[in-house]
Design an enzyme around this catalytic site. Structure first.
Site, mmCIF file in Angstrom:
data_model
loop_
_atom_site.group_PDB
_atom_site.id
_atom_site.type_symbol
_atom_site.label_atom_id
_atom_site.label_comp_id
_atom_site.label_asym_id
_atom_site.label_seq_id
_atom_site.Cartn_x
_atom_site.Cartn_y
_atom_site.Cartn_z
ATOM 1 N N LEU A 99 3.214 2.002 -1.394
ATOM 2 C CA LEU A 99 3.590 0.645 -1.026
ATOM 3 C C LEU A 99 2.628 -0.308 -1.716
ATOM 4 C CD1 LEU A 99 4.168 0.973 2.848
ATOM 5 C CD2 LEU A 99 5.893 1.036 1.037
ATOM 6 N N ASP A 100 3.125 -1.476 -2.088
ATOM 7 C CA ASP A 100 2.252 -2.487 -2.672
ATOM 8 C C ASP A 100 1.142 -2.857 -1.690
ATOM 9 O OD1 ASP A 100 3.940 -2.553 -4.864
ATOM 10 O OD2 ASP A 100 5.114 -4.232 -4.086
ATOM 11 N N LYS A 101 0.069 -3.386 -2.216
ATOM 12 C CA LYS A 101 -1.088 -3.752 -1.388
ATOM 13 C C LYS A 101 -0.675 -4.594 -0.180
ATOM 14 C CE LYS A 101 -5.217 -6.655 -1.485
ATOM 15 N NZ LYS A 101 -6.038 -7.593 -2.303
ATOM 16 N N THR B 239 2.314 -5.029 1.167
ATOM 17 C CA THR B 239 3.446 -4.526 1.942
ATOM 18 C C THR B 239 2.914 -3.582 3.008
ATOM 19 O OG1 THR B 239 4.975 -4.697 0.075
ATOM 20 C CG2 THR B 239 5.603 -3.221 1.857
ATOM 21 N N ARG C 122 11.332 -6.426 -4.145
ATOM 22 C CA ARG C 122 10.866 -7.773 -4.477
ATOM 23 C C ARG C 122 11.634 -8.332 -5.676
ATOM 24 N NH1 ARG C 122 4.643 -6.797 -5.266
ATOM 25 N NH2 ARG C 122 4.632 -9.064 -5.585
#
Length: 342
Positions: free
Chosen positions: A142-144, A146, A244
């Site tokens: 997961l992105d930072k 998220t 996104r």
């Protein structure tokens, strides 16, 4: 973590295995090792056939004596650190955790410490090794900024089997996304290929030709005036920044997304300037549900992660500001509040 012993195998090739590749033969005899791991052992000279090292593609003959050694997993170069996250499920094969926003998953330039991997090394006491090292197997990321669910493997076989489920689209992934604007439909599909941005190499971009195919389903849970909408989003592929990029391409970028929501912030400025509206400091995207078949038992497992405090606070404020707004189908029961997800 307890030090694991070196393992040595001695296998006599039978007639039915004649002409089989060496790497495939060993993979069939040692299910706890992946084929890539076995190929590395062969290249490192730790596998011998009749006392001589061979290549992974060597064709076996009946009567060949195969001797190979599996050294104990090496210590990971990263030092374990205490890192804050909650574990929702753990057994000897894997664990499922709820990642808070702001936590980087894997060490990278600019983030040499304090990552999820550092914390997992401190909390996992029964790692059996991924690729020959004592480390957790990050199957997906997961992105930072998220938040939400991540599954982590503890050994090579589990990592391989989970990775296959993700690549074959067998994993249920459902996100909650607060987006800028209000879609005029209750649900939809986004099928647009994604590629690296031609100029900004850290970003991804939708492309009409080329790129990697990406598919995302979305469903509106409810809207908050013309300013925001809460969506349920299900990506069927796993491209970098897929949700996104796709939602921004649709015209409804995720609130707080400073990369793919540029130029759209004016659309929600009036509501965000309200004194009772908390500031949005990161992208409002949460990995809410994760379902997969357990790689050892085959049993289907599904997990849900509660909303993080900042997203819960923002949705609460919007719910108060717009208490009678339109709900999408399959909205939460009762008061139909977004807090039904918390």
């Amino acid at each position: 973590m307890e030090k694991q012993p070196e393992r040595t195998y001695s296998i006599l090739v039978q007639g039915k295995d004649t002409d089989h590749r060496l790497d495939l033969f060993l993979a069939s005899k040692t299910p706890d090792l992946t084929r890539s791991r076995i190929q590395n052992l062969i290249r490192d000279g730790l596998v011998q056939v009749n006392g001589r090292p061979r290549k992974p593609g060597y064709r076996l003959r009946a009567g060949d004596q195969v001797l190979f050694t599996v050294p104990p997993p090496r210590a990971y170069r990263i030092e374990p650190e205490p890192v804050d996250f909650s574990i929702l499920f753990e057994d000897s094969s894997l664990l499922v955790l709820n990642k808070p926003p702001g936590l980087v998953v894997h060490p990278a330039p600019g983030h040499p410490s304090g990552t999820l991997v550092h914390g997992l090394l401190a909390r996992c006491r029964d790692l059996s090794g991924i690729g020959g090292t004592l480390r957790p197997g990050i199957v997906h990321r997961l992105d930072k900024d998220t938040s939400g669910l991540i599954v982590v493997a503890k050994n090579d076989v589990v990592h391989c089997r989970l990775s296959n489920q993700f690549s074959e689209g067998l994993v249920k992934k459902q996100y909650l996304a607060l987006v800028i604007g209000c879609p005029d439909r209750s649900q939809g599909t986004i099928e647009v290929a994604i590629s690296r941005h031609p100029k900004r190499r850290k970003e991804m971009a939708p492309v009409p030709t080329g790129g990697r195919q990406a598919l995302t389903y979305w469903e509106k849970i409810r809207n908050f005036g013309e300013f925001y909408s809460l969506l349920r989003v299900s990506p069927k592929t796993g491209r970098t920044h897929q949700i996104r990029v796709h939602l921004a391409h649709l015209g409804y970028p995720i609130a707080g997304d400073t990369v793919y929501g540029k130029g759209r912030e004016r659309r929600r400025k009036r509501i965000s300037d309200r004194k009772d509206m908390p500031p949005i400091r990161r992208q409002m995207l949460h990995a809410h549900i994760l379902g997969f078949h357990h790689p050892e038992s085959g049993r289907y497992c599904q997990f849900e992660a509660p909303l993080p405090p900042d997203m819960k606070e923002i949705l609460t404020s919007l719910d108060r500001a717009f208490p009678h707004q339109q709900k999408g189908r399959n909205s939460p029961t009762g008061a139909e509040s977004p807090l039904a997800f918390s």
